[in-house]
Design a protein around this motif. Structure first.
Motif, PDB file in Angstrom:
ATOM      1  N   UNK A 280       0.764  -1.227  -0.022  1.00 48.62           N
ATOM      2  CA  UNK A 280      -0.002  -0.046  -0.139  1.00 48.62           C
ATOM      3  C   UNK A 280       0.690   1.258  -0.110  1.00 48.62           C
ATOM      4  N   UNK A 281       2.045   1.230   0.576  1.00 44.97           N
ATOM      5  CA  UNK A 281       2.752   2.418   0.811  1.00 44.97           C
ATOM      6  C   UNK A 281       3.240   2.920  -0.652  1.00 44.97           C
ATOM      7  N   UNK A 282       3.611   1.867  -1.495  1.00 49.41           N
ATOM      8  CA  UNK A 282       4.353   1.909  -2.757  1.00 49.41           C
ATOM      9  C   UNK A 282       2.994   2.753  -3.664  1.00 49.41           C
ATOM     10  N   UNK A 283       1.814   1.813  -3.459  1.00 48.97           N
ATOM     11  CA  UNK A 283       0.634   2.265  -4.431  1.00 48.97           C
ATOM     12  C   UNK A 283       0.330   3.675  -4.037  1.00 48.97           C
ATOM     13  N   UNK A 284       0.342   3.959  -2.816  1.00 51.36           N
ATOM     14  CA  UNK A 284      -0.283   5.499  -2.502  1.00 51.36           C
ATOM     15  C   UNK A 284       1.042   6.379  -2.988  1.00 51.36           C
ATOM     16  N   UNK A 285       2.316   6.077  -2.834  1.00 51.43           N
ATOM     17  CA  UNK A 285       3.307   7.253  -2.817  1.00 51.43           C
ATOM     18  C   UNK A 285       3.956   7.456  -4.131  1.00 51.43           C
ATOM     19  N   UNK A 286       3.818   6.158  -5.014  1.00 50.61           N
ATOM     20  CA  UNK A 286       4.536   6.153  -6.250  1.00 50.61           C
ATOM     21  C   UNK A 286       3.422   6.304  -7.443  1.00 50.61           C
ATOM     22  N   UNK A 287       2.339   5.568  -7.000  1.00 54.80           N
ATOM     23  CA  UNK A 287       1.354   5.622  -8.154  1.00 54.80           C
ATOM     24  C   UNK A 287       0.291   6.705  -8.026  1.00 54.80           C
ATOM     25  N   UNK A 288      -0.594   6.529  -6.943  1.00 55.75           N
ATOM     26  CA  UNK A 288      -1.614   7.618  -6.830  1.00 55.75           C
ATOM     27  C   UNK A 288      -1.179   9.017  -6.700  1.00 55.75           C
ATOM     28  N   UNK A 289      -0.082   9.208  -6.143  1.00 50.72           N
ATOM     29  CA  UNK A 289       0.402  10.703  -5.895  1.00 50.72           C
ATOM     30  C   UNK A 289       0.917  11.234  -7.264  1.00 50.72           C
ATOM     31  N   UNK A 290       1.202  10.339  -8.144  1.00 51.57           N
ATOM     32  CA  UNK A 290       1.441  10.799  -9.632  1.00 51.57           C
ATOM     33  C   UNK A 290       0.613  11.134 -10.500  1.00 51.57           C
ATOM     34  N   UNK A 291      -0.695  10.898 -10.149  1.00 47.98           N
ATOM     35  CA  UNK A 291      -1.886  11.290 -11.187  1.00 47.98           C
ATOM     36  C   UNK A 291      -2.329  12.514 -10.681  1.00 47.98           C
ATOM     37  N   UNK A 292      -2.493  13.413 -11.782  1.00 45.26           N
ATOM     38  CA  UNK A 292      -2.872  15.013 -11.542  1.00 45.26           C
ATOM     39  C   UNK A 292      -4.354  15.031 -11.639  1.00 45.26           C
ATOM     40  N   UNK A 293      -5.265  14.098 -10.961  1.00 48.61           N
ATOM     41  CA  UNK A 293      -6.586  14.196 -11.150  1.00 48.61           C
ATOM     42  C   UNK A 293      -7.098  13.906  -9.807  1.00 48.61           C
ATOM     43  N   UNK A 300      -8.831  -0.233   0.762  1.00 53.34           N
ATOM     44  CA  UNK A 300      -9.244  -0.552   1.853  1.00 53.34           C
ATOM     45  C   UNK A 300      -8.473   0.141   2.952  1.00 53.34           C
ATOM     46  N   UNK A 301      -8.536  -0.124   4.166  1.00 56.21           N
ATOM     47  CA  UNK A 301      -8.041   0.604   5.273  1.00 56.21           C
ATOM     48  C   UNK A 301      -6.499   0.709   5.301  1.00 56.21           C
ATOM     49  N   UNK A 302      -5.729  -0.116   4.731  1.00 57.18           N
ATOM     50  CA  UNK A 302      -4.255  -0.143   4.503  1.00 57.18           C
ATOM     51  C   UNK A 302      -3.978   0.993   3.497  1.00 57.18           C
ATOM     52  N   UNK A 303      -4.542   1.201   2.363  1.00 54.79           N
ATOM     53  CA  UNK A 303      -4.380   2.004   1.512  1.00 54.79           C
ATOM     54  C   UNK A 303      -4.739   3.513   2.257  1.00 54.79           C
ATOM     55  N   UNK A 304      -5.865   3.721   2.939  1.00 52.44           N
ATOM     56  CA  UNK A 304      -6.140   4.662   3.263  1.00 52.44           C
ATOM     57  C   UNK A 304      -5.068   5.391   4.319  1.00 52.44           C
ATOM     58  N   UNK A 305      -4.626   4.265   5.035  1.00 52.66           N
ATOM     59  CA  UNK A 305      -3.489   4.725   5.930  1.00 52.66           C
ATOM     60  C   UNK A 305      -2.248   4.936   5.385  1.00 52.66           C
ATOM     61  N   UNK A 306      -1.855   4.590   4.233  1.00 53.94           N
ATOM     62  CA  UNK A 306      -0.719   4.765   3.498  1.00 53.94           C
ATOM     63  C   UNK A 306      -0.988   6.132   2.689  1.00 53.94           C
ATOM     64  N   UNK A 307      -2.066   6.653   2.299  1.00 53.05           N
ATOM     65  CA  UNK A 307      -2.266   7.888   1.819  1.00 53.05           C
ATOM     66  C   UNK A 307      -2.289   9.022   2.880  1.00 53.05           C
ATOM     67  N   UNK A 308      -2.842   8.598   4.061  1.00 51.13           N
ATOM     68  CA  UNK A 308      -2.589   9.644   5.036  1.00 51.13           C
ATOM     69  C   UNK A 308      -1.418   9.836   5.546  1.00 51.13           C
ATOM     70  N   UNK A 309      -0.484   8.778   5.327  1.00 52.54           N
ATOM     71  CA  UNK A 309       1.092   9.169   5.667  1.00 52.54           C
ATOM     72  C   UNK A 309       1.704   9.911   4.668  1.00 52.54           C
ATOM     73  N   UNK A 310       1.441   9.688   3.253  1.00 56.27           N
ATOM     74  CA  UNK A 310       2.197  10.313   2.467  1.00 56.27           C
ATOM     75  C   UNK A 310       1.679  11.892   2.765  1.00 56.27           C
ATOM     76  N   UNK A 311       0.455  12.102   2.845  1.00 58.46           N
ATOM     77  CA  UNK A 311      -0.151  13.354   2.941  1.00 58.46           C
ATOM     78  C   UNK A 311       0.438  14.310   3.931  1.00 58.46           C
ATOM     79  N   UNK A 312       0.690  13.532   5.230  1.00 63.23           N
ATOM     80  CA  UNK A 312       1.349  14.175   6.381  1.00 63.23           C
ATOM     81  C   UNK A 312       2.589  14.509   6.153  1.00 63.23           C
ATOM     82  N   UNK A 313       3.487  13.559   5.334  1.00 58.76           N
ATOM     83  CA  UNK A 313       4.774  13.832   4.982  1.00 58.76           C
ATOM     84  C   UNK A 313       4.772  14.979   4.107  1.00 58.76           C
ATOM     85  N   UNK A 314       4.076  15.046   3.079  1.00 53.17           N
ATOM     86  CA  UNK A 314       4.154  16.327   2.196  1.00 53.17           C
ATOM     87  C   UNK A 314       3.740  17.687   2.859  1.00 53.17           C
ATOM     88  N   UNK A 315       2.766  17.405   3.866  1.00 49.84           N
ATOM     89  CA  UNK A 315       2.201  18.848   4.665  1.00 49.84           C
ATOM     90  C   UNK A 315       3.356  19.189   5.298  1.00 49.84           C
TER      91      UNK A 315
END
Length: 324
Positions: A280-293, A300-315
């Motif tokens: 999930x961490x790779x899915x969030x940080x490398x794949x989803x974060x690169x989509x400009x939409x 699922x919950x693991x992906x939501x947690x991974x996206x939250x972590x990426x968001x916190x780090x970028x913030x």
């Protein structure tokens, strides 16, 4: 035949005769060597002890011949073909520039066998071209890969031992369909008896292969590369579901097949991506974060947690740096 030829020289001369005259009889071999038939048989035995596959057959049509694997056909390349071969090998195996590497050693032998006017440009290319290593590429063991390819050719089931990226291990029976190389990684595309479905397994993570299973019938005329792309996003540990605020056609440009399956929703103004992932961490940080939409992660919950972590780090990256 020179009478003073050494036993080693006679053995090499015997090898030349066997290659030049497949089916040569013991008497003919003895006559050309200038020895008795018993001595000729001894030279054949010497060649066999040295690992030369000399075959023999009795009867009126019998005789000696050298088996497969002793002599390569003549290497007839154009300069363009030779350069293309070197470029392809360097692209697929960056260590091939090193003569001590197994692939590099094989490439050196091929280049040395080429005529000077063809081999010289190829050698220059190999000596001066540099290749940056692909950090994502992983080459599996030749024995494991060879065993899988043999099973595919024989259309027989195999039992494999597998270790996932997370470290989980299991054994299962599979029907091997194809070996597919994708972006520097080697995959076994197969039907898993354990899952009752198609699976794509990284060959470098296959710990063991036990061949000799039941005969199987292949899946027929399929595009295995396309099938691999479809199944790289299926069957993993964690579910994923992402809704995009854009039509399928627009989002599809950014969605890779391993990310899952894209479907339109409602009036088509939005679409949903569903699949699975083992990371999930790779899915969030490398794949989803690169989509400009704009998108919304529904599961699922693991992906939501991974996206939250990426968001916190970028913030956090937008805040003032700590005092030095």
């Amino acid at each position: 035949m020179k009478a003073d030829l050494s036993p080693a020289g006679r053995a090499l001369r015997a090898l030349e005769l066997l290659q030049a005259e497949p089916g040569i009889t013991g008497g003919q071999l003895a006559a050309q060597l200038g020895v008795t038939e018993r001595a000729a048989r001894r030279y054949v035995a010497i060649l066999r002890e040295a690992g030369i596959p000399v075959e023999s057959a009795r009867g009126p049509y019998g005789g000696y011949r050298v088996g497969r694997g002793i002599r390569l056909p003549p290497l007839v390349f154009t300069a363009t073909e030779a350069l293309g071969l070197v470029m392809a090998v360097l692209d697929g195996s960056h260590a091939a520039a090193d003569a001590d590497d197994p692939v590099g050693a094989a490439l050196s032998k091929i280049i040395r066998a080429l005529p000077e006017n063809v081999g010289r440009p190829a050698a220059t290319m190999r000596r001066h071209a540099c290749a940056a290593p692909d950090r994502g590429a992983v080459r599996p063991g030749t024995e494991t890969t060879g065993a899988l390819v043999d099973a595919i050719a024989a259309q027989r089931q195999v039992s494999i031992g597998y270790r996932s990226e997370s470290g989980r291990q299991w054994a299962e029976d599979v029907d091997p369909w194809a070996v597919v190389v994708r972006h520097g990684r080697w995959y076994l595309l197969c039907h898993s008896h354990r899952a009752g479905a198609v699976r794509a397994y990284r060959i470098d993570r296959i710990q063991s292969v036990a061949a000799g299973g039941e005969q199987l019938r292949g899946p027929g005329d399929l595009d295995f590369v396309d099938l691999l792309e479809q199944h790289l996003g299926a069957g993993w540990d964690f579910e994923t579901k992402v809704v995009f605020d854009a039509p399928c056609d627009e989002v599809a440009r950014y969605v890779r097949p391993p990310m899952g399956h894209l479907d339109r929703t409602g009036d088509g103004a939005r679409c949903v991506l569903t699949g699975t992932t083992s990371n999930p961490a790779m899915y969030a940080a490398e794949w989803l974060a690169a989509i400009p939409i704009t998108f919304h992660v529904e599961g699922g919950p693991e992906l939501r947690a991974a996206v939250a972590d990426v968001t916190a780090r970028l913030t956090a990256a937008l805040g003032a740096p700590p005092d030095s």
